[in-house]
Design an enzyme around this catalytic site. Structure first.
Site, PDB file in Angstrom:
ATOM      1  N   GLY A  55       0.952  -1.198   0.150  1.00 59.61           N
ATOM      2  CA  GLY A  55      -0.055   0.028  -0.008  1.00 59.61           C
ATOM      3  C   GLY A  55       0.757   1.212   0.018  1.00 59.61           C
ATOM      4  N   CYS A  82       5.213  -6.049   1.371  1.00 56.44           N
ATOM      5  CA  CYS A  82       5.584  -4.790   1.483  1.00 56.44           C
ATOM      6  C   CYS A  82       5.049  -3.963   2.265  1.00 56.44           C
ATOM      7  CB  CYS A  82       5.479  -4.129   0.041  1.00 56.44           C
ATOM      8  SG  CYS A  82       6.225  -2.643  -0.290  1.00 56.44           S
ATOM      9  N   TYR A  83       4.139  -3.155   2.216  1.00 47.28           N
ATOM     10  CA  TYR A  83       3.448  -2.339   3.581  1.00 47.28           C
ATOM     11  C   TYR A  83       3.142  -3.401   4.647  1.00 47.28           C
ATOM     12  CZ  TYR A  83       0.180   0.261   6.284  1.00 47.28           C
ATOM     13  OH  TYR A  83      -0.586   0.920   7.247  1.00 47.28           O
ATOM     14  N   HIS A 169       7.742  -7.524  -4.066  1.00 46.58           N
ATOM     15  CA  HIS A 169       6.437  -7.885  -4.533  1.00 46.58           C
ATOM     16  C   HIS A 169       6.493  -9.066  -5.343  1.00 46.58           C
ATOM     17  CE1 HIS A 169       4.295  -4.131  -3.621  1.00 46.58           C
ATOM     18  NE2 HIS A 169       5.407  -3.365  -3.566  1.00 46.58           N
ATOM     19  N   GLU A 171       3.974 -10.839  -6.649  1.00 43.02           N
ATOM     20  CA  GLU A 171       2.929 -10.881  -7.532  1.00 43.02           C
ATOM     21  C   GLU A 171       3.361 -10.201  -8.962  1.00 43.02           C
ATOM     22  OE1 GLU A 171       3.416  -8.960  -4.966  1.00 43.02           O
ATOM     23  OE2 GLU A 171       2.083  -7.052  -5.476  1.00 43.02           O
ATOM     24  N   ASP A 227     -19.521 -12.307 -21.516  1.00 41.87           N
ATOM     25  CA  ASP A 227     -20.007 -12.626 -20.148  1.00 41.87           C
ATOM     26  C   ASP A 227     -21.493 -13.126 -20.154  1.00 41.87           C
ATOM     27  OD1 ASP A 227     -17.525 -11.655 -19.416  1.00 41.87           O
ATOM     28  OD2 ASP A 227     -18.322  -9.662 -18.926  1.00 41.87           O
ATOM     29  N   LYS A 366     -12.032 -12.296 -15.745  1.00 41.46           N
ATOM     30  CA  LYS A 366     -12.320 -12.447 -17.127  1.00 41.46           C
ATOM     31  C   LYS A 366     -11.714 -13.775 -17.983  1.00 41.46           C
ATOM     32  CE  LYS A 366     -14.199 -10.494 -20.992  1.00 41.46           C
ATOM     33  NZ  LYS A 366     -15.408  -9.746 -20.741  1.00 41.46           N
TER      34      LYS A 366
END
Ligand code: XMP
Length: 510
Positions: A55, A82-83, A169, A171, A227, A366
């Site tokens: 964050g 991280c944060y 990070h 990710e 969708d 998605k």
């Protein structure tokens, strides 16, 4: 039936959706929830693991976000990023320091000793940092597991409390072993099964929908988009009384309406009502040249036609909506100015007489919706369909929409799509389409002067349509497309390629 769930506490990092994507890719269901979610609500999820995201704040700021302290007593493994890692260090008595900002790639060095997160990783690998604070002194009982040249405590763990932290990070794609680190948390720390996949999801949902719907009546507005197509197909497998209404507004691409009927009424054997409203829409659009005016006419006319059909059907028990997970994450956050009034089926509930809305895809990203589409046996032409705006070709013809212009655009767009597919670019170019401009220019064909339309080609790369770059389609491909269009499509004597990114342009021209 409780799914194995991991919760991601959102502390405001721009990479939060990426964390969720990585966890899901590894076969674990997860949800992104606000950091301030009360502990009772967190308990109700029965989470098997909790991730604290990064964050923008510092733990020293007065209003720095903090979770309910009860989270540390749940006995559920926690992964701080991280944060999130700084927050944990401070909470257990460590020292967080304000340092120099550090962005970009660093070399991660494993430290000796036992580690869950870095198990199986090489001694050195590249990781990606984005922080200013760092953890200088670890809390008691925590062990350092990795360092970089600048930050000594870049990874640390406490097995007893089952808390695992990294300053970088994992990710983001630039962290070489990021996926392995997240995988170690999920499967070694949380000991999850990893059984989240679309075949299981389909089986689970079909059973739940069967119980909920029984033989009650369900209505779905089918647009041909991914969708609504996948949502309708899933419901169709679960209940016999689904009615799909497909409004053909005459602004679809070549063969698109036929494809929808072929797949859903033919192959899937759904109860499909096709409303042929092409003349009505074109009449309503007569004389309208201004983009917003055209969008409003198409949007309101769509609702009018749908309302008429819904009245014929009478009261239904459920209305299906193709809402997906990112729609839910983003809703409420968007207080920005209206650039374009988007048209989709979101305006339908007020005109349909129904008891309840069902959103069977509300938890899916998605790419999961697409994977589910394939699992349910839908063809690639539907599942991999590129985004297509609700007002269709109505906003790809500059100025007034006429039958003649629609015909020209359909043919040109079809050639463009064929050649992109032939060149193998249909998966990498996010969206590609033709636009019929209102400009006419002089040309020469044979020995004759022509005065015909200029057609524009658009091709963009993007992740979510919010920002986009123009696609570097090879000149050779553009050359073939241009030659074919001027030779095969009457009334076009010039083709141009749009090389503007978004912003400052938008993807569509209107
Ligand atoms: P823009 O042109 O705003 O488009 O950069 C961003 C993405 O949204 C699509 N788009 C629409 N989708 N209804 C939709 O459902 C609409 O009215 C609409 N207008 C634009 C566009 O094709 C692109 O993918």
């Amino acid at each position: 039936m409780q799914r194995e769930t991991v919760l991601i506490l959102d502390f405001g990092s721009q990479f939060n959706q990426l964390i969720a994507r990585r966890v899901r890719e590894l076969g674990v269901y997860c949800e992104l929830i606000p950091f301030s979610t009360p502990i009772e609500k967190i308990k109700a999820y029965e989470p098997k693991g909790i991730i604290f995201s990064g964050g923008p704040k510092s733990v020293y700021e007065e209003d720095s976000p903090r979770p309910d302290d009860g989270i540390y007593s749940l006995g559920v493994p926690i992964f701080g990023i991280c944060y999130g890692c700084q927050l944990i260090a401070q909470r257990f008595g460590g020292q967080v320091f304000r340092g120099e900002s550090e962005y970009g790639k660093c070399t991660l060095n494993r430290r000796d000793g036992k580690t869950v997160l870095f198990d199986g990783l090489p001694q050195e690998s590249i990781c990606w940092m984005s922080h200013s604070d760092y953890v200088r002194d670890l809390p008691d009982d925590f062990r350092v597991t990795a360092s970089t040249d600048n930050v000594p405590n870049v990874g640390f763990e406490d097995d007893k409390r089952k808390i695992y932290c990294v300053q970088f990070h994992p990710e983001v794609a630039h962290t070489e072993k990021g996926k392995d680190i997240i995988s170690n948390f999920l499967f070694k720390a949380c000991r999850l099964k990893g059984d989240w996949n679309m075949a299981n999801f389909a089986a689970e949902q079909i059973e739940l929908l069967r119980e909920k719907i029984g033989d009650k009546k369900v209505l779905c507005a089918l647009s041909g988009g991914v969708d609504s197509a996948v949502a309708a197909t899933l419901i169709h497998r679960a209940c016999p009384n689904l009615i799909c209404v497909f409004v053909d507004h005459g602004l679809l691409r070549k063969n698109e309406a036929e494809e929808v009927v072929r797949v859903f009424a033919g192959e899937q054997k759904m109860n499909l009502i096709k409303v042929d409203a092409q003349d009505e829409f074109l009449d309503a659009l007569k004389g309208a040249c201004e983009p917003e005016k055209k969008r409003k006419i198409i949007g309101s006319h769509f609702i009018k036609v749908f309302e008429r059909e819904a009245k014929k059907i009478g009261k239904v028990d459920f209305l299906v909506q193709g809402t997906i997970y990112p729609d839910r994450i983003e809703s409420g956050l968007n207080g920005s100015a209206t650039i374009k009034s988007h048209h989709n089926v979101g305006g339908l509930p007020s005109v349909v007489d129904f008891k309840e809305i069902i959103e069977p895809l509300r938890d899916l990203f998605k790419d999961e919706v697409r994977a589910l589409g394939f699992t349910l046996g839908l063809p690639e032409s539907i599942v991999m369909r590129q985004p297509f705006p609700g007002p269709g070709l109505g906003i790809r013809i500059m100025g007034e929409v006429t039958r003649e212009k629609l015909e020209i655009l359909r043919e040109a767009d079809c050639i463009y799509r064929e050649e992109i597919a032939k060149a193998g670019l249909d998966k990498s170019v996010w969206q590609y389409f033709a636009v019929l401009t209102s400009t006419q220019t002089v040309g020469v064909m044979g020995d004759y002067r022509t005065y015909d339309y200029t057609l524009a080609l658009r091709g963009v790369t993007s992740v979510d349509g919010m920002t986009a770059d123009w696609a570097r389609i090879p000149y050779e491909v553009l050359d073939i497309v241009s030659r074919r269009i001027v030779n095969e499509v009457k009334s076009v004597n010039r083709v141009v390629y749009d090389i503007t990114s978004k912003p400052p342009a938008t993807i569509e021209w209107e």
